[in-house]
Design a protein around this motif. Structure first.
Motif, short mmCIF file in Angstrom:
data_model
loop_
_atom_site.label_atom_id
_atom_site.label_comp_id
_atom_site.label_asym_id
_atom_site.label_seq_id
_atom_site.Cartn_x
_atom_site.Cartn_y
_atom_site.Cartn_z
N SER A 1 53.14 1.71 71.40
CA SER A 1 53.30 2.46 70.16
C SER A 1 52.21 3.49 69.95
N SER A 2 51.10 3.34 70.65
CA SER A 2 50.06 4.38 70.61
C SER A 2 50.49 5.59 71.42
N MET A 3 51.52 5.41 72.24
CA MET A 3 52.03 6.41 73.18
C MET A 3 51.07 6.67 74.34
N LEU A 4 50.10 5.77 74.50
CA LEU A 4 49.13 5.86 75.59
C LEU A 4 49.30 4.70 76.55
N THR A 5 48.86 4.89 77.78
CA THR A 5 48.81 3.78 78.73
C THR A 5 47.66 2.85 78.34
N PRO A 6 47.65 1.61 78.81
CA PRO A 6 46.56 0.70 78.46
C PRO A 6 45.17 1.26 78.75
N GLY A 7 45.01 1.88 79.91
CA GLY A 7 43.70 2.42 80.26
C GLY A 7 43.25 3.50 79.30
N GLU A 8 44.15 4.39 78.91
CA GLU A 8 43.80 5.47 78.00
C GLU A 8 43.60 4.94 76.57
N PHE A 9 44.42 3.98 76.19
CA PHE A 9 44.29 3.31 74.90
C PHE A 9 42.88 2.72 74.76
N SER A 10 42.41 2.08 75.80
CA SER A 10 41.07 1.49 75.79
C SER A 10 40.01 2.55 75.52
N ARG A 11 40.16 3.71 76.11
CA ARG A 11 39.17 4.77 75.96
C ARG A 11 39.14 5.33 74.54
N ARG B 1 39.28 -18.74 57.09
CA ARG B 1 39.21 -18.97 58.53
C ARG B 1 40.57 -18.98 59.21
N ARG B 2 41.64 -18.86 58.44
CA ARG B 2 42.99 -18.82 59.02
C ARG B 2 43.57 -17.41 59.00
N PHE B 3 42.72 -16.41 58.77
CA PHE B 3 43.18 -15.02 58.73
C PHE B 3 42.47 -14.18 59.79
N GLY B 4 43.21 -13.21 60.32
CA GLY B 4 42.64 -12.21 61.20
C GLY B 4 43.26 -10.86 60.85
N PHE B 5 42.89 -9.85 61.60
CA PHE B 5 43.44 -8.51 61.40
C PHE B 5 44.26 -8.10 62.63
N CYS B 6 45.26 -7.27 62.39
CA CYS B 6 46.01 -6.69 63.51
C CYS B 6 46.54 -5.33 63.12
N THR B 7 46.99 -4.61 64.13
CA THR B 7 47.49 -3.24 63.94
C THR B 7 49.00 -3.17 64.06
N ASP B 8 49.57 -3.91 65.01
CA ASP B 8 51.00 -3.90 65.32
C ASP B 8 51.39 -2.56 65.96
N ASP B 9 51.49 -1.52 65.16
CA ASP B 9 51.88 -0.20 65.68
C ASP B 9 51.04 0.88 65.01
N LYS B 10 50.38 1.70 65.82
CA LYS B 10 49.60 2.80 65.27
C LYS B 10 49.57 3.93 66.28
N TYR B 11 49.78 5.14 65.80
CA TYR B 11 49.89 6.29 66.68
C TYR B 11 48.52 6.80 67.14
N VAL B 12 48.55 7.55 68.24
CA VAL B 12 47.35 8.00 68.90
C VAL B 12 46.46 8.83 67.98
N ASP B 13 47.03 9.68 67.15
CA ASP B 13 46.19 10.54 66.31
C ASP B 13 45.38 9.71 65.32
N GLU B 14 46.00 8.71 64.71
CA GLU B 14 45.29 7.86 63.77
C GLU B 14 44.29 6.96 64.48
N LEU B 15 44.63 6.52 65.67
CA LEU B 15 43.68 5.70 66.44
C LEU B 15 42.42 6.50 66.78
N ILE B 16 42.60 7.76 67.16
CA ILE B 16 41.44 8.60 67.46
C ILE B 16 40.61 8.84 66.21
N ASP B 17 41.26 9.17 65.11
CA ASP B 17 40.54 9.54 63.89
C ASP B 17 39.97 8.34 63.14
N GLU B 18 40.71 7.23 63.12
CA GLU B 18 40.34 6.09 62.28
C GLU B 18 39.90 4.87 63.06
#
Length: 581
Positions: free
Chosen positions: A85-95, A268-285
């Motif tokens: 959903s980031s529209m990136l490959t895993p390697g690029e997503f990591s970066r 202690r029974r809660f965590g955070f997740c993203t589910d789906d987020k686009y590349v532009d928001e991932l870069i900026d936020e």
């Protein structure tokens, strides 16, 4: 090569000051996520592990860096994301994410699996090996998502079995076919049993489920849910023994609504997740860093928010080697100057600095994609006749109404414009035509529907990012532009295309399964900006994330109405219904 036994010996000796450490980060305000306190200490690292927190200046190392009193927290962990959903490959997503302080993610590759099956999962695992962050895979449980649509692949328990003991596989991903679970369908239960026997975690997907149905999920051994939209739902899940992953993505934004459920006795029974987020928001936020900052802004103490984003998620997925800054844990940590922004000053992975001041310090690696995953769009020749939506009795219709920035939709029964027995889209009434066309196996089945809420004043938008089967999806104000948009999707082998008045205004090719790009993240962000700009021409008052909201109108597991390639689907009754009411 140093053996594991030698490394363990070295770590123990280093912890006692008898052997020089590899690295020390001095003068840090260290987050203790167990006691929710800060402690001033030097972080001592050997062989990628924290071996001591030094408060007496007793240790020496080959490399020393001064944190100058900055806050240092464990590397952040995303409990559930679809990297596609980031529209990136895993390697690029990591970066993109490591500079924001995210060092571990749990990904469900069911998007690419719905296109390319087991080969798609293997591609994600292979590319993840090139990433600087740790990318763990949850095996897709529902490919296809339901039996009421045509996907590119079908994954049985036997198909998943070869992956069960892969070192990067942590469990079975979101079990979304709730009728199959609650009615004891053998195919789904086989996947659950295999996962339990391999001691893996089983993720839930409990959108709209009542408390009694959650009980059935728990009886099946399902352990998490990321689909809560109210605090009451979240508390019910926790009371029944689940972990709740608080989701904040591009379309589904549930964090503020769920925070009241996080109390000292439940946290202690809660965590955070993203589910789906686009590349532009991932870069900026970023992702989980953004969630932590938002939680702090809403009144949660910084250490509590950090606990949710680190040790809680690590323990949920039985990753007992990370999420904590203490001896015996991975040396994944983040230096932060201002807790209110959670902006990472520097990031270490396995004791090595991999990002600083928002930039990666390692080199980008090439992505290798199997040929047929690069050529996965097989649409028929599109004509206006294929898009004709006929009415035989009158003008009453079952209409899907989108809910901006949410995955749910509303089911309306209203009168719609009909001329000569055919539905005619109306810009004035915001009633647009919607179509889903099978694109995997040249079946070319076509589902047609009517949607309200997108607000297009002209043109059409087409994509192959149509969860979860990822057939071709198009919405438009007229057939001509819809035909052009779909034809262009075929030519570029998937992605997004925006058309108006017979002209292509913007496009973003996603040639990897029709879902991901192999271009660098910054270039992908620029392409996405072009799409957003073109959408403003189609809807000048647009105030929600159109593309992500649009991509979920074909997902027949989240209420109320959705459209698949086999027709309009009522999720509340789990059956197809006619468009004409």
């Amino acid at each position: 090569m140093t053996t594991k036994l030698q490394q363990l010996t070295q770590n123990i000796l280093s912890s006692q000051g008898k052997l020089e450490a590899d690295f020390i980060l001095k003068n840090a305000q260290v987050a203790d996520v167990f006691t929710l306190t800060w402690k001033k200490a030097d972080i001592v690292v050997k062989n990628g592990m924290i071996v001591a927190l030094d408060t007496n200046n007793r240790f020496h190392a080959k490399v020393v860096e001064d944190a100058a009193g900055s806050y240092v927290i464990p590397g952040l962990i995303d409990g559930h994301i679809h990297i596609e959903s980031s529209m990136l490959t895993p390697g690029e997503f990591s970066r993109v994410l490591i500079p924001h302080g995210i060092t571990t993610v749990m990904t469900d590759p069911h998007e690419i699996a719905n296109v390319a099956g087991a080969e798609g999962i293997q591609f994600m695992l292979d590319d993840a090996q090139k990433a600087d962050m740790d990318i763990f895979v949850m095996l897709p449980s529902s490919v296809p998502g339901t039996q009421f649509e045509n996907a590119g692949a079908t994954l049985t328990a036997q198909d998943l079995e070869p992956f069960l003991h892969h070192e990067q596989v942590r469990g079975l991903a979101e079990v979304m076919d709730f009728p199959a679970v609650l009615n004891g369908k053998e195919g789904m239960l086989q996947k659950i049993l295999l996962s339990k026997e391999a001691n893996l975690v089983i993720d839930g997907h409990c959108a709209g489920l009542q408390s009694e149905q959650i009980t059935g999920y728990r009886a099946a051994g399902i352990q998490t849910d990321h689909e809560c939209v109210t605090a009451e739902e979240a508390i019910d899940r926790v009371e029944q023994g689940m972990y709740v992953l608080i989701r904040e993505g591009s379309a589904a934004k549930n964090l503020r609504d769920l925070l009241p459920a996080v109390q000292p006795h439940t946290a202690r029974r809660f965590g955070f997740c993203t589910d789906d987020k686009y590349v532009d928001e991932l870069i900026d936020e970023g992702s989980i860093n953004y969630d932590v900052a938002m939680a702090i802004e809403e009144g949660m103490t910084p250490l509590q928010a950090i606990q949710l984003a680190t040790v809680n998620t690590a323990e949920c997925y039985r990753l007992f080697d990370r999420g904590v800054l203490a001896p015996g844990y991975k040396a994944d940590f983040v230096r932060i100057d201002d807790l209110s922004t959670m902006q990472a000053k520097a990031v270490w992975k396995n004791g090595h600095k991999v990002a600083e001041n928002g930039n990666m310090l390692t080199n980008r690696q090439e992505t290798i994609v199997p040929a047929h995953i690069h050529h996965s769009v097989h649409l028929p020749i599109i004509t206006k006749d294929r898009l004709q939506l006929s009415f035989t009795k009158g003008t009453k219709a079952n209409v899907m109404e989108i809910v901006p920035n949410q995955l749910i939709t509303n089911h309306l029964v209203i009168d719609v414009p009909v001329k000569d027995g055919v539905f005619v889209p109306s810009v004035e009434e915001d009633l647009l035509k919607l179509a889903v066309i099978e694109r995997h196996h040249q079946l070319h089945t076509t589902g047609l529907g009517i949607v309200k809420g997108f607000g297009l004043q002209k043109g059409a938008v087409a994509t192959t990012v149509a969860h979860d089967s990822h057939n071709a999806l198009v919405v438009g104000t007229n057939d001509e532009d819809m035909v052009l948009a779909l034809s262009r999707i075929q030519e570029i082998q998937g992605g997004f295309v925006i058309v108006a008045d017979g002209e292509i205004l913007a496009e973003m090719p996603l040639t990897i399964g029709g879902l991901m790009t192999d271009v660098p993240a910054q270039q992908a962000k620029e392409q996405l900006a072009g799409l957003h700009g073109a959408l403003k021409k189609l809807n000048p008052t647009l105030d929600f994330h159109f593309l992500l909201t649009f991509s979920f109108v074909a997902l027949p597991v989240i209420p109320a109405l959705k459209l698949t390639d086999t027709g309009l689907f009522d999720v509340t009754t789990f059956q197809h219904i006619a468009v004409e009411a």
